[in-house]
Motif scaffolding. Structure first.
Motif, mmCIF file in Angstrom:
data_model
loop_
_atom_site.group_PDB
_atom_site.id
_atom_site.type_symbol
_atom_site.label_atom_id
_atom_site.label_comp_id
_atom_site.label_asym_id
_atom_site.label_seq_id
_atom_site.Cartn_x
_atom_site.Cartn_y
_atom_site.Cartn_z
ATOM 1 N N VAL A 96 43.585 17.893 23.872
ATOM 2 C CA VAL A 96 42.906 16.934 24.743
ATOM 3 C C VAL A 96 42.612 15.666 23.950
ATOM 4 O O VAL A 96 41.977 15.721 22.897
ATOM 5 N N VAL A 97 43.086 14.515 24.448
ATOM 6 C CA VAL A 97 42.832 13.249 23.755
ATOM 7 C C VAL A 97 41.926 12.318 24.559
ATOM 8 O O VAL A 97 41.433 11.321 24.033
ATOM 9 N N LYS A 98 41.722 12.616 25.836
ATOM 10 C CA LYS A 98 40.705 11.963 26.660
ATOM 11 C C LYS A 98 39.963 13.068 27.385
ATOM 12 O O LYS A 98 40.591 13.949 27.977
ATOM 13 N N SER A 99 38.640 13.033 27.317
ATOM 14 C CA SER A 99 37.813 14.076 27.932
ATOM 15 C C SER A 99 38.397 14.476 29.285
ATOM 16 O O SER A 99 38.649 13.622 30.142
ATOM 17 N N ALA A 100 38.631 15.773 29.468
ATOM 18 C CA ALA A 100 39.473 16.214 30.583
ATOM 19 C C ALA A 100 38.792 17.243 31.476
ATOM 20 O O ALA A 100 37.919 17.992 31.042
ATOM 21 N N ARG A 101 39.229 17.240 32.728
ATOM 22 C CA ARG A 101 38.990 18.344 33.646
ATOM 23 C C ARG A 101 40.353 18.959 33.926
ATOM 24 O O ARG A 101 41.312 18.262 34.258
ATOM 25 N N LEU A 102 40.420 20.275 33.775
ATOM 26 C CA LEU A 102 41.699 20.975 33.868
ATOM 27 C C LEU A 102 41.669 22.035 34.953
ATOM 28 O O LEU A 102 40.618 22.621 35.230
ATOM 29 N N LEU A 103 42.834 22.267 35.540
ATOM 30 C CA LEU A 103 43.034 23.433 36.400
ATOM 31 C C LEU A 103 43.781 24.481 35.596
ATOM 32 O O LEU A 103 44.713 24.150 34.858
ATOM 33 N N HIS A 104 43.392 25.742 35.759
ATOM 34 C CA HIS A 104 44.020 26.812 34.993
ATOM 35 C C HIS A 104 44.329 27.983 35.899
ATOM 36 O O HIS A 104 43.438 28.566 36.536
ATOM 37 N N VAL A 105 45.621 28.323 35.980
ATOM 38 C CA VAL A 105 46.054 29.537 36.675
ATOM 39 C C VAL A 105 46.385 30.549 35.580
ATOM 40 O O VAL A 105 47.422 30.451 34.913
ATOM 41 N N ALA A 106 45.476 31.498 35.346
ATOM 42 C CA ALA A 106 45.638 32.473 34.268
ATOM 43 C C ALA A 106 46.858 33.360 34.520
ATOM 44 O O ALA A 106 47.332 33.491 35.652
ATOM 45 N N MET A 107 47.360 33.981 33.448
ATOM 46 C CA MET A 107 48.558 34.804 33.566
ATOM 47 C C MET A 107 48.415 35.925 34.597
ATOM 48 O O MET A 107 49.314 36.126 35.420
ATOM 49 N N PRO A 108 47.303 36.689 34.607
ATOM 50 C CA PRO A 108 47.187 37.740 35.634
ATOM 51 C C PRO A 108 47.245 37.168 37.047
ATOM 52 O O PRO A 108 47.868 37.756 37.939
ATOM 53 N N ALA A 109 46.602 35.994 37.255
ATOM 54 C CA ALA A 109 46.627 35.369 38.574
ATOM 55 C C ALA A 109 48.031 34.908 38.930
ATOM 56 O O ALA A 109 48.484 35.075 40.074
ATOM 57 N N PHE A 110 48.744 34.340 37.945
ATOM 58 C CA PHE A 110 50.108 33.885 38.220
ATOM 59 C C PHE A 110 51.015 35.067 38.575
ATOM 60 O O PHE A 110 51.849 34.966 39.484
ATOM 61 N N LYS A 111 50.860 36.182 37.874
ATOM 62 C CA LYS A 111 51.682 37.355 38.165
ATOM 63 C C LYS A 111 51.394 37.899 39.569
ATOM 64 O O LYS A 111 52.308 38.378 40.254
ATOM 65 N N GLN A 112 50.143 37.809 40.006
ATOM 66 C CA GLN A 112 49.810 38.222 41.370
ATOM 67 C C GLN A 112 50.500 37.324 42.389
ATOM 68 O O GLN A 112 51.022 37.793 43.404
ATOM 69 N N GLU A 168 46.151 5.248 24.972
ATOM 70 C CA GLU A 168 45.521 5.414 23.669
ATOM 71 C C GLU A 168 46.527 6.099 22.753
ATOM 72 O O GLU A 168 46.605 7.324 22.691
ATOM 73 N N VAL A 169 47.315 5.305 22.086
ATOM 74 C CA VAL A 169 48.383 5.842 21.240
ATOM 75 C C VAL A 169 48.463 5.000 19.973
ATOM 76 O O VAL A 169 48.405 3.774 20.012
ATOM 77 N N ARG A 170 48.570 5.660 18.848
ATOM 78 C CA ARG A 170 48.675 4.967 17.571
ATOM 79 C C ARG A 170 50.119 4.542 17.328
ATOM 80 O O ARG A 170 51.052 5.174 17.815
ATOM 81 N N GLN A 171 50.267 3.487 16.561
ATOM 82 C CA GLN A 171 51.611 3.065 16.214
ATOM 83 C C GLN A 171 52.325 4.136 15.392
ATOM 84 O O GLN A 171 53.541 4.291 15.480
ATOM 85 N N GLU A 172 51.546 4.903 14.619
ATOM 86 C CA GLU A 172 52.132 6.021 13.866
ATOM 87 C C GLU A 172 52.723 7.056 14.814
ATOM 88 O O GLU A 172 53.762 7.667 14.524
ATOM 89 N N ASP A 173 52.037 7.282 15.973
ATOM 90 C CA ASP A 173 52.541 8.242 16.956
ATOM 91 C C ASP A 173 53.870 7.769 17.541
ATOM 92 O O ASP A 173 54.824 8.548 17.685
ATOM 93 N N LEU A 174 53.912 6.488 17.898
ATOM 94 C CA LEU A 174 55.157 5.947 18.451
ATOM 95 C C LEU A 174 56.283 6.018 17.432
ATOM 96 O O LEU A 174 57.431 6.342 17.772
#
Length: 230
Positions: A96-112, A168-174
């Motif tokens: 995470v590089v900017k404070s985030a809200r995420l959605l997560h479908v866990a593996m057991p839920a995905f298998k269902q 928000e990216v550094r020149q080193e990253d590019l």
């Protein structure tokens, strides 16, 4: 309560409605601060993820002391599909590089979900194919195109996937993404700034004119000049 992403992702928007509903019904929302690791290289698959707010980057380390950004993911983007598909360890860090809200479908839920809707695996395969085609296109252009074209392509792609024009990216990253020196990237960014395509700041840049950048890459042609009356 069913989760809803803030904006349409091209892959997600093309899913069958019942597949979208199934994923969102089983997704859980969480917050992650800057620097948090959603998963790490070598971790077992922990499910499918989507960015609601903020920014996540997929990072690998091709050599000691070298960090390579593979994808910049903004609001609406889904990720983590590869390990969900093949069951093998994670090939990247997801950071995470900017404070985030995420959605997560866990593996057991995905298998269902997959038990009821087995074609969801085809959906994941299409997402993997889209990412593979994008990577191959970037590789092909990296071999044949000059640095200014390659840099413009990276900036256009980053602006699209991050969900905004301020990066928000550094020149080193590019430099790491392009396989060139930081000095070379700095020179080309200065040229783009003089052309009015970007504005540079400390640790960030703003894409001012996506069309102008796209023209440099050959993605679009310049607008034809209007013919004056004789």
């Amino acid at each position: 309560m069913t989760a809803t992403p803030p904006k349409a992702d091209p892959w997600f928007s093309l899913l069958a409605p019942f597949h979208r509903q199934a994923l969102l019904a089983r997704a859980r929302t969480s917050r992650a601060p800057v620097g948090a690791r959603v998963y790490g290289i070598g971790d077992p698959p922990n499910g499918l993820w989507s960015v609601r707010q903020g920014e996540v980057r997929l990072v690998s380390y091709p050599a000691d002391g070298v960090e390579a950004i593979r994808l910049i993911l903004g609001p609406g983007a889904w990720f983590g599909e590869l390990s969900v598909m093949d069951g093998l360890p994670r090939p990247h860090d997801a950071v995470v590089v900017k404070s985030a809200r995420l959605l997560h479908v866990a593996m057991p839920a995905f298998k269902q979900i997959a038990k009821v809707h087995p074609l969801i695996y085809r959906d994941l395969a299409l997402l993997i194919c889209a990412r593979q085609r994008s990577a191959l296109s970037l590789l092909n252009h990296s071999i044949a195109q000059p640095i200014e074209v390659r840099l413009a392509r990276v900036l256009v792609g980053a602006a699209r996937t991050s969900g905004g024009e301020e990066l928000e990216v550094r020149q080193e990253d590019l430099a790491a993404m392009l396989g060139v020196s930081r000095q070379t990237v700095n020179k080309e960014l200065k040229a783009l700034e003089r052309a009015g395509a970007v504005a540079l700041g400390y640790g960030r840049l703003v894409v001012l004119d996506t069309r102008r950048l796209s023209m440099r890459t050959g993605m679009i042609s310049p607008r034809p000049r209007a013919l004056s009356a004789c």
